[in-house]
Scaffold this active site. Structure first.
Site, mmCIF file in Angstrom:
data_model
loop_
_atom_site.group_PDB
_atom_site.id
_atom_site.type_symbol
_atom_site.label_atom_id
_atom_site.label_comp_id
_atom_site.label_asym_id
_atom_site.label_seq_id
_atom_site.Cartn_x
_atom_site.Cartn_y
_atom_site.Cartn_z
ATOM 1 N N VAL A 292 5.390 -4.680 1.912
ATOM 2 C CA VAL A 292 5.116 -6.028 2.403
ATOM 3 C C VAL A 292 5.977 -7.015 1.621
ATOM 4 O O VAL A 292 6.112 -6.907 0.400
ATOM 5 C CB VAL A 292 3.626 -6.384 2.258
ATOM 6 C CG1 VAL A 292 3.336 -7.737 2.917
ATOM 7 C CG2 VAL A 292 2.744 -5.301 2.878
ATOM 8 N N LYS B 114 5.503 -6.925 7.095
ATOM 9 C CA LYS B 114 5.060 -5.564 6.765
ATOM 10 C C LYS B 114 5.893 -4.543 7.523
ATOM 11 O O LYS B 114 6.066 -4.641 8.731
ATOM 12 C CB LYS B 114 3.570 -5.414 7.120
ATOM 13 C CG LYS B 114 2.937 -4.087 6.769
ATOM 14 C CD LYS B 114 1.445 -4.129 7.077
ATOM 15 C CE LYS B 114 0.748 -2.831 6.754
ATOM 16 N NZ LYS B 114 -0.700 -2.882 7.063
ATOM 17 N N GLY C 107 0.817 -1.201 0.000
ATOM 18 C CA GLY C 107 0.000 0.000 0.000
ATOM 19 C C GLY C 107 0.849 1.248 0.000
ATOM 20 O O GLY C 107 2.064 1.221 -0.172
ATOM 21 N N ASP D 49 -12.666 -0.957 5.528
ATOM 22 C CA ASP D 49 -12.096 -1.282 4.215
ATOM 23 C C ASP D 49 -12.463 -2.709 3.804
ATOM 24 O O ASP D 49 -11.622 -3.466 3.317
ATOM 25 C CB ASP D 49 -10.579 -1.104 4.234
ATOM 26 C CG ASP D 49 -9.982 -1.064 2.820
ATOM 27 O OD1 ASP D 49 -10.752 -0.929 1.856
ATOM 28 O OD2 ASP D 49 -8.753 -1.165 2.691
ATOM 29 N N ALA E 31 2.987 1.289 3.686
ATOM 30 C CA ALA E 31 3.880 0.211 4.102
ATOM 31 C C ALA E 31 4.315 -0.613 2.899
ATOM 32 O O ALA E 31 3.681 -0.593 1.841
ATOM 33 C CB ALA E 31 3.194 -0.688 5.129
#
Length: 523
Positions: A23, A37, A18, A140, A21
């Site tokens: 991953v 993450k 995202g 979300d 962050a």
């Protein structure tokens, strides 16, 4: 599970990440495969983002449920804070729907509804040690955050933007979180959210599973937000009459525009569904979905390597001395072998498919390897043909650009010399240029196609309207999709009674930053 001062981890491959962050698919020192993450290095100095990252860890370590991705380890080391989640071996729902291209079966929709209602019911009902409700709201719920495993599990992931009483950093009023196409009508207004907002988002996910087409997603974020606020939902029974009545009714109840008209809670909705419709076998239908999806990425059957074939030489085409077939064949230089784990199209928590890597390596070796002695065919018997020397053609001579080629002389009849005329000197006239047309006060640019992206900010904060349509969010805003062309952006602070309008021309695919400084008119 819990904090750890250090994280001995081996990073294996990057996973889709995202904006906050990064991953990685990784392996801890004890051999556990995880989705690792970290906060992006450039954001480590932002105290608010660091606090949000730590809040996510504090919340996720409390979420222990079979349909929620588990947090296995968290802490901070020399590179900053980190989170290590369980790695779900399979695919996310967004990938499955996109690749499948047709609606899910009634049983699969039922399975997803039960699993996600159970996960949300557990999260919404989470309470502190003293019995106080934590007020968890995921914010979300979308197909990319629903993970399906090879073992038949359904997991809800990514509580990174969730709101809860356990967090010390809360979202400001007016800030939008989550994906526009999966928001609730009240979420687009930027107000305080309750668990009912997650139920509306779940209704969107289930409706799209049953129809295999988006419910509210439009060409731009503004159009999408307007569609969500209208909450105009087509009748599902007309599109999928074979769906069980209780399941169809549940989806429409979740998609009610007013929160009060939706089910009282996720657990109430689950209990009502189970009372009217017998639960299906969860693992069986999920495994079928994942296996079908992964079978599209791997060959169904791997045939043995075929024998190398050499082109048979026609008798009439023989030339002495005949070049060897090996010399005429294309180069056997091996192509680069790219492992699928290098850039897997997976969600943040998914591992790369090992089978793809093995097949990619095997295919590379087959096409790159030399022919074995057992594959060498006997040379073809060729009848010699007369050797015909090719005509010698002189290479073309380079011609300079400045070279002048004189035309061949042409005999002309002699004509009497013309009577010389007096030389007239003409005035030098500058090249004619088109006179610019009168520009209207507000010129209208030609219609543009596609969309662009705007990052919006102001000092002080302001509500934002695009072409007089409110976004329902305050600055700063990032990644707002708008139709390409001339857009009118209005920044309005109702508290200080300040407003400023900016006109922006944005091209298809362009990303622009628009900032405004709101000051009183007398300044």
């Amino acid at each position: 599970m819990g904090p750890d001062a250090a994280a001995p981890v081996k990073l294996l491959a990057p996973l889709p990440s995202g904006g906050m962050a990064v991953v990685w698919r990784a392996r801890l020192s004890d051999g556990t495969a995880v989705a690792f993450k970290r906060l992006r290095p450039e954001l480590l100095r932002d105290p608010d983002l660091r606090q949000m990252f730590q809040d996510e860890a504090r919340l996720c370590e409390r979420l222990v449920h079979p349909h929620i991705v588990r947090l296995l380890k968290h802490g901070e080391d020399g590179e900053g804070p980190f989170l290590a989640f369980e790695l779900v071996d399979g695919a996310d729902l967004r990938e499955v729907l996109a690749a499948r291209g047709r609606p899910l079966t009634s049983e699969a929709v039922h399975v997803l509804a039960r699993a996600l209602l159970g996960a949300l019911g557990y999260a919404h009902g989470l309470s502190a040690a003293e019995g106080r409700s934590l007020g968890v709201v995921h914010r979300d719920v979308s197909p990319s955050n629903v993970l399906l495993s090879r073992a038949g599990e359904v997991k809800l992931a990514d509580f990174g933007v969730a709101a809860s009483g356990i967090k010390t950093h809360q979202t400001r009023y007016g800030e939008l979180k989550g994906k526009c196409a999966y928001m609730s009508p009240e979420q687009t207004q930027g107000g305080v959210l309750t668990a009912s907002s997650d139920l509306f988002s779940l209704g969107i996910v289930l409706w799209e599973c049953a129809t295999c087409r988006p419910l509210f997603d439009r060409a731009t974020d503004v159009d999408t937000l307007l569609a969500v606020r209208a909450a105009d939902v087509p009748a599902l029974a007309a599109e999928r009459p074979e769906l069980p009545g209780p399941l169809t009714e549940l989806i429409h109840q979740l998609l009610q525009r007013e929160p009060e008209a939706r089910p009282a809670s996720a657990l109430d909705a689950l209990q009502s569904l189970d009372a009217r419709l017998a639960p299906p076998q969860t693992a069986q239908h999920v495994r079928a979905l994942v296996d079908e999806h992964l079978s599209r990425q791997l060959p169904v059957e791997v045939a043995p390597a075929p024998r190398r074939r050499r082109t048979r030489v026609a008798e009439a085409a023989a030339v002495a001395p005949a070049p060897s077939v090996e010399a005429a064949a294309p180069s056997n230089t091996p192509p680069p072998v790219v492992e699928a784990v290098a850039a897997p199209a997976k969600t943040s928590w998914l591992p790369a498919v090992g089978g793809v890597t093995a097949l990619g390596v095997a295919a590379g070796l087959y096409f790159a390897g030399p022919a074995s002695p057992s594959e060498t065919l006997p040379p073809a018997v060729v009848t010699p043909a007369p050797v015909v020397a090719p005509p010698v053609v002189a290479p073309p001579q380079p011609v300079s650009v400045a070279t002048t080629v004189e035309p061949a002389p042409v005999e002309k009849k002699e004509e009497p010399a013309p009577t010389p005329r007096p030389v007239q000197r003409l005035p030098i006239i500058p090249p004619r240029t088109a006179r610019p047309a009168a520009t209207p006060a507000n010129p209208v640019p030609p219609a543009a196609q596609g969309h662009g992206t705007l990052d919006l900010n102001s000092e002080p904060w302001a509500e934002v309207l695009v072409d007089d349509q409110p976004l329902g969010a305050n600055t700063p805003l990032r990644g707002v999709r708008v139709a390409a062309g001339r857009r009118r952006i209005t920044f309005r602070n109702p508290v200080l009674q300040l407003q400023q309008t900016v006109t922006v021309d944005i091209a298809n695919g362009e990303r622009r930053t628009v900032s405004a400084r709101l000051v009183p008119e007398d300044q």
